[in-house]
Design an enzyme around this catalytic site. Structure first.
Site, PDB file in Angstrom:
ATOM      1  N   GLU A  54       0.841  -1.211   0.000  1.00  0.00           N
ATOM      2  CA  GLU A  54       0.000   0.000   0.000  1.00  0.00           C
ATOM      3  C   GLU A  54       0.873   1.257   0.000  1.00  0.00           C
ATOM      4  OE1 GLU A  54      -1.739   2.836   3.124  1.00  0.00           O
ATOM      5  OE2 GLU A  54      -2.300   0.770   3.640  1.00  0.00           O
ATOM      6  N   GLU A 131       6.755   3.620  11.854  1.00  0.00           N
ATOM      7  CA  GLU A 131       5.313   3.540  12.133  1.00  0.00           C
ATOM      8  C   GLU A 131       5.025   2.439  13.150  1.00  0.00           C
ATOM      9  OE1 GLU A 131       1.050   3.063   9.712  1.00  0.00           O
ATOM     10  OE2 GLU A 131       2.958   2.827   8.649  1.00  0.00           O
TER      11      GLU A 131
END
Length: 420
Positions: A54, A131
Site C-alpha cells: 500500500e 510507524e
C-alpha cells in the site's frame, strides 16, 4: 432530505468489477480501487506485506514521481488516500465530477504501473519500521494488536496489519512482486464509485486504464474459532493500564449482525451507553471506555476497551462482566430497545451524508454479499431486531470459557484474579 441514488454493476471480460452509486445532487465523486486481500491472507513470513505494498504504490510509476502522484489530484482540489485492513486493501480518490478521468488515470497508474525501485523500497521500509515503533509506543493502539493476537492466537486474524519490524526490514523486491502477481488480479478487484458519476463512463475508463492480469487471488485460511480463553498481561511504562476484553463474535453474514450492533450501542456506543455511564460518569474510574465490533467473512469480534489506573482495573472488569451477564439473563425492555434502534438508525443515516461513506458501503456490500442493500432496507433490518435477538446474541457470544483479555500496564493481579 432523502438522498436519491441509483446502483449499477458491470463485470468486465477480465473479471474486474465496476460498481457505481449515482447521486445527482452532489458535485463530487469518491472512487475506490478495492483489492480483496488484506493482512489475514498473509503467511507469517508475509505478515506486513499488504501494508508495505500500500505504501510502495505511492512511491512512483513509469510516468509519475511520488510528488507528481501527490500533486495530480491535489492540484484540482481532490485527495488521494489508501488503507489496509485484515480483509482488504483500498486506494481511494475524491474529486469533482469533471475530474473523474484524472482520478481513474492516477489510481490505475499507481496500482498497475508502480516501479517499486530498490531505493524506494529501502526508504519506505524505514518509514514503516518507524510507524511500527509509534504503535508500540502508543498503548491505545498497541493494546488492540495484542488483544487480536490473544483472541486468535497463531491464526492470521491475530497478526498485526503492519507486521513485525523483522519482516518489514527483510522484504525483498522479488518477494513483493510475487505477492502482487498472486493477489492483485482482476477477479479479486473492485472499482467502486459514488457521487455524480456516470456508470457507463466509469466502465469505459476502467477498460481504458486498468491493466490487471486475469484470475482470482488465493483464499484466506478459514477462521478457527477459539475454544479456550486467554489472558495476557504486558508491562508498560505509562501512568495508565489499558484493557481490552472480548469474545469471538458474529460474521458479516450472521442473522444476528443487527443484534450485535444493538448490543454494541447499548453497552459502549456513546456517552449514554451503559458502560460509559457506570464506569466514567457514576464512578469516575476512566476517561475512555467503549465497546467495538469487527465483522469478517467467517468470524467476528466483540470487544470492550477501558484505560484506567492500576487500582481501578479490577473494578472496571467486574462492571463489564456484570453487564454482559445481565444481558444474558434479562431481556431489554421494548422501550429501551426502541431507543437503541433509533440511535443506530440515526447514526447510520447521518454517516451516509458523504460520497465517501456511500462508496465504502457499496463496495463492502459487493465484496461480501455480491448485491446491494439500500439504506432503507438496512433501516428495516434494524427495526426488526427483537429483544429475543439481543438475548440470543448475548448468550451465544458472551461465553466466559472463550473470554480473551489483554492488559497493557501495571495491574493488581490478586484483585484481577478475584473478579475473573
Amino acid at each position: 432530505m432523502k438522498i436519491e441514488s441509483t446502483i449499477r454493476k458491470s463485470t468486465l471480460r477480465s473479471g474486474l468489477r465496476v460498481v457505481t452509486e449515482k447521486i445527482p445532487a452532489v458535485r463530487s465523486i469518491s472512487l475506490g480501487v478495492w483489492i480483496d486481500v488484506g493482512a489475514r491472507y498473509e503467511s507469517p513470513e508475509e505478515n506486513g506485506l499488504s501494508h508495505l505494498i500500500e505504501h510502495m504504490l505511492f512511491k512512483g510509476t513509469k510516468d509519475r514521481t511520488a510528488k507528481q502522484i501527490a500533486e495530480a489530484l491535489e492540484s484540482v482540489g481532490g485527495s488521494l488516500n489508501a488503507f489496509t485492513s485484515r480483509e482488504q486493501t483500498c486506494y481511494t480518490a475524491r474529486v469533482l465530477d469533471d475530474q473523474l478521468e484524472k482520478a481513474v488515470d492516477v489510481l490505475a497508474d499507481l496500482t498497475c504501473h508502480a516501479k517499486l525501485t530498490p531505493t524506494d523500497l529501502r526508504m519506505e521500509k524505514k518509514v514503516i519500521c518507524e510507524e511500527i515503533k509509534e504503535v508500540a509506543d502508543t498503548p491505545t493502539d498497541r493494546v488492540h494488536d495484542v488483544f487480536a493476537q490473544t483472541l486468535w492466537g497463531d491464526h492470521p486474524l491475530g497478526q498485526p496489519i503492519l507486521g513485525p519490524t523483522e519482516n518489514v526490514a527483510h522484504f525483498q523486491r522479488q518477494f513483493i512482486l510475487d505477492y502482487l502477481k498472486r493477489n492483485y488480479v482482476a477477479g479479486s478487484i473492485l472499482i467502486a464509485a459514488s457521487g455524480n458519476v456516470s456508470h457507463r463512463r466509469l466502465v469505459e475508463l476502467a477498460r481504458k486504464y486498468f491493466q490487471f492480469e486475469g484470475g482470482t487471488a488465493p483464499s484466506a485460511p478459514p477462521a478457527i474459532q477459539p475454544t479456550v480463553g486467554q489472558i495476557v498481561h504486558e508491562s508498560g511504562n505509562g501512568e495508565q493500564t489499558h484493557l481490552c476484553l472480548g469474545f469471538p463474535g458474529q460474521s458479516f453474514f450472521s442473522p444476528l449482525k443487527m443484534a450485535a450492533l444493538a448490543v454494541n450501542t447499548y453497552l459502549g456506543g456513546g456517552m449514554s451507553s451503559v458502560l460509559f455511564q457506570k464506569i466514567r460518569e457514576q464512578r469516575g474510574l476512566a476517561y475512555s471506555v467503549y465497546t467495538f465490533l469487527d465483522f469478517y467473512r467467517d468470524a467476528g469480534v466483540f470487544g470492550t476497551y477501558v484505560g484506567t489506573d492500576k487500582k481501578h482495573i479490577a473494578e472496571c472488569v467486574a462492571i463489564i462482566l456484570k453487564e454482559l451477564e445481565r444481558l444474558k439473563k434479562r431481556r431489554l425492555s421494548n422501550l429501551k430497545l426502541q431507543a437503541i434502534k433509533d440511535q443506530l438508525k440515526g447514526q447510520l443515516t447521518l454517516g451516509m451524508e458523504s460520497t465517501v461513506a456511500h462508496m465504502n458501503r457499496a463496495a463492502r456490500q459487493e465484496l461480501y454479499l455480491g448485491e446491494f442493500r439500500s439504506l432503507d432496507q438496512t433501516l428495516e433490518d434494524i427495526n426488526r431486531v427483537s429483544t429475543s435477538d439481543v438475548l440470543k446474541y448475548a448468550n451465544e457470544t458472551f461465553d466466559r470459557s472463550v473470554l480473551a483479555m489483554t492488559t497493557l500496564g501495571p495491574i493488581d493481579e490478586k484483585a484481577l484474579r478475584h473478579v475473573l
